[in-house]
Design an enzyme around this catalytic site. Structure first.
Site, PDB file in Angstrom:
ATOM      1  N   LYS A  15       5.068  -3.410  -3.302  1.00  0.00           N
ATOM      2  CA  LYS A  15       3.688  -2.353  -3.145  1.00  0.00           C
ATOM      3  C   LYS A  15       2.607  -1.950  -3.830  1.00  0.00           C
ATOM      4  CE  LYS A  15       5.723   2.516  -1.786  1.00  0.00           C
ATOM      5  NZ  LYS A  15       5.044   2.899  -0.336  1.00  0.00           N
ATOM      6  N   GLU A  42       8.217  -5.066   9.871  1.00  0.00           N
ATOM      7  CA  GLU A  42       8.483  -3.809  10.678  1.00  0.00           C
ATOM      8  C   GLU A  42       6.896  -2.885  10.699  1.00  0.00           C
ATOM      9  OE1 GLU A  42       7.204  -3.244   5.783  1.00  0.00           O
ATOM     10  OE2 GLU A  42       5.868  -4.747   5.617  1.00  0.00           O
ATOM     11  N   TYR A  56       1.737   1.379  -6.466  1.00  0.00           N
ATOM     12  CA  TYR A  56       1.852   2.328  -6.045  1.00  0.00           C
ATOM     13  C   TYR A  56       3.286   2.455  -5.433  1.00  0.00           C
ATOM     14  CZ  TYR A  56       1.758   2.817  -0.905  1.00  0.00           C
ATOM     15  OH  TYR A  56       1.418   2.041   0.417  1.00  0.00           O
ATOM     16  N   LEU A  74       8.100  -4.745   2.797  1.00  0.00           N
ATOM     17  CA  LEU A  74       8.296  -3.623   2.237  1.00  0.00           C
ATOM     18  C   LEU A  74      10.147  -3.053   2.325  1.00  0.00           C
ATOM     19  CD1 LEU A  74       7.459  -2.014  -0.114  1.00  0.00           C
ATOM     20  CD2 LEU A  74       7.041   0.089   0.782  1.00  0.00           C
TER      21      LEU A  74
HETATM   22  N1  PLP Z   1       7.079  -0.743   4.983  1.00  0.00           N
HETATM   23  C1  PLP Z   1       5.736  -0.110   4.449  1.00  0.00           C
HETATM   24  C2  PLP Z   1       4.685  -1.371   4.820  1.00  0.00           C
HETATM   25  C3  PLP Z   1       5.675   1.412   3.996  1.00  0.00           C
HETATM   26  O1  PLP Z   1       3.844   1.665   3.702  1.00  0.00           O
HETATM   27  C4  PLP Z   1       6.961   1.586   3.804  1.00  0.00           C
HETATM   28  C5  PLP Z   1       6.187   3.534   3.511  1.00  0.00           C
HETATM   29  O2  PLP Z   1       5.100   4.110   2.847  1.00  0.00           O
HETATM   30  C6  PLP Z   1       8.054   1.656   3.986  1.00  0.00           C
HETATM   31  C7  PLP Z   1       8.148   0.071   4.871  1.00  0.00           C
HETATM   32  C8  PLP Z   1       8.876   2.417   3.860  1.00  0.00           C
HETATM   33  O3  PLP Z   1       9.244   3.005   2.581  1.00  0.00           O
HETATM   34  P1  PLP Z   1      10.054   4.195   1.836  1.00  0.00           P
HETATM   35  O4  PLP Z   1      11.429   4.311   2.504  1.00  0.00           O
HETATM   36  O5  PLP Z   1      10.741   3.376   0.886  1.00  0.00           O
HETATM   37  O6  PLP Z   1       9.113   5.086   1.869  1.00  0.00           O
END
Ligand code: PLP
Length: 277
Positions: free
Chosen positions: A144, A176, A30, A200
């Site tokens: 993701k 994270e 997603y 991610l």
């Molecule tokens: N890390 C995780 C586990 C996430 O679920 C998300 C966003 O939902 C992020 C990092 C941040 O990603 P982004 O800045 O692309 O929203």
């Protein structure tokens, strides 16, 4: 209105097969993409990451960049709100029998748009609390994936403890957040875990890095330790919907005596400018 497999329909009328592998296994990926003032923010970056996720699990991307743009813009237009978050998911599709391995199927594509109300600077400056937990997720956090059981358990724990986020560590290193990337500020250097299988690769993470450079911070994409946070000048989390949030209380202990470092304000302002470009 939502988009399901090529059609814009009312959400209440949208349905999928019980044999969909997204339903049976969480076999899908997603994206969450913000829209500001009617303009899709960093679409190319989100579509590139989507492509990586799809490639990693061997699903062929059903649409080209231009087709995605057309679909998302149309879905956007059904809603009067200028700021929205687009949730899109692609599952492997519906099989005839439940089995772990797969054949080539027709992917299921679902997209919905929801109003997005980013917090104002005044709201963010209050600061947020977080707690730490061991990172029990798998070793492909770069995908993701819609398989989010660990993240769901963390989110519930955050809700029960009334904290904004769960910050994760693996072998004492901060990876994270359960739904965000994490940054630590120390002596004018901003540390964040390097990209790779343990995190991610956040789109906002990249923008925080470029904004921090514009604010003359040094960037270190190297892991930092849970213990380092005790002496940090700042701790931030980032995501597309939450933007850049200062954490002022971690495990009930104040960060930088609860004071938000002025570098956060600079990075925040720079990020807001990017939204208007
Ligand atoms: N890390 C995780 C586990 C996430 O679920 C998300 C966003 O939902 C992020 C990092 C941040 O990603 P982004 O800045 O692309 O929203």
């Amino acid at each position: 209105m939502v988009f399901l497999n090529g059609t814009f329909i009312q959400k209440i009328k949208a349905s999928i097969s019980v044999m969909d592998r997204g339903f049976l296994f969480g076999d899908g990926v997603y994206e969450v993409i913000p829209v500001y003032q009617g303009k899709i923010f960093r679409l190319t970056e989100h579509l590139d990451r989507l492509q990586n996720s799809l490639d990693s699990i061997q699903i062929t991307n059903p649409y080209s960049h231009d087709e995605w743009h057309t679909i998302l813009t149309k879905l956007n237009s059904f809603s009067p709100e200028l700021d929205q978050s687009l949730y899109l998911q692609i599952t492997r599709g519906a099989d005839t029998q439940r089995k772990h391995n797969f054949d080539t199927l027709t992917p299921t594509v679902y997209i919905e748009a929801n109003p997005l109300t980013p917090k104002s600077k005044a709201q963010l400056k209050i600061g947020f609390s977080a707690m730490t937990r061991e990172d029990i997720r798998w070793h492909r956090c770069d995908i993701k994936s819609t398989s989010l059981l660990a993240n769901i358990l963390y989110a519930q724990e955050a809700k029960q403890h009334q904290v904004e986020e769960i910050i994760l560590f693996r072998n004492h290193e901060i990876t994270e957040g359960a739904t965000s990337n994490v940054f630590m500020l120390k002596d004018n250097t901003l540390f964040t875990h390097p990209t790779g299988p343990n995190i991610l690769s956040g789109i906002t993470r990249d923008l925080v890095i470029s904004s921090a450079k514009a604010c003359r911070l040094d960037i270190q994409e190297t892991p930092f330790l849970l213990d380092d946070i005790q002496h940090a000048d700042g701790l931030w989390i980032s995501s597309s919907t939450r933007e850049i949030m200062p954490i002022t209380l971690l495990d009930n202990r104040p960060i930088n005596q609860g004071v938000i470092h002025p570098a956060w304000s600079c990075v925040h302002d720079h990020y807001q400018q990017l939204k208007n470009d």
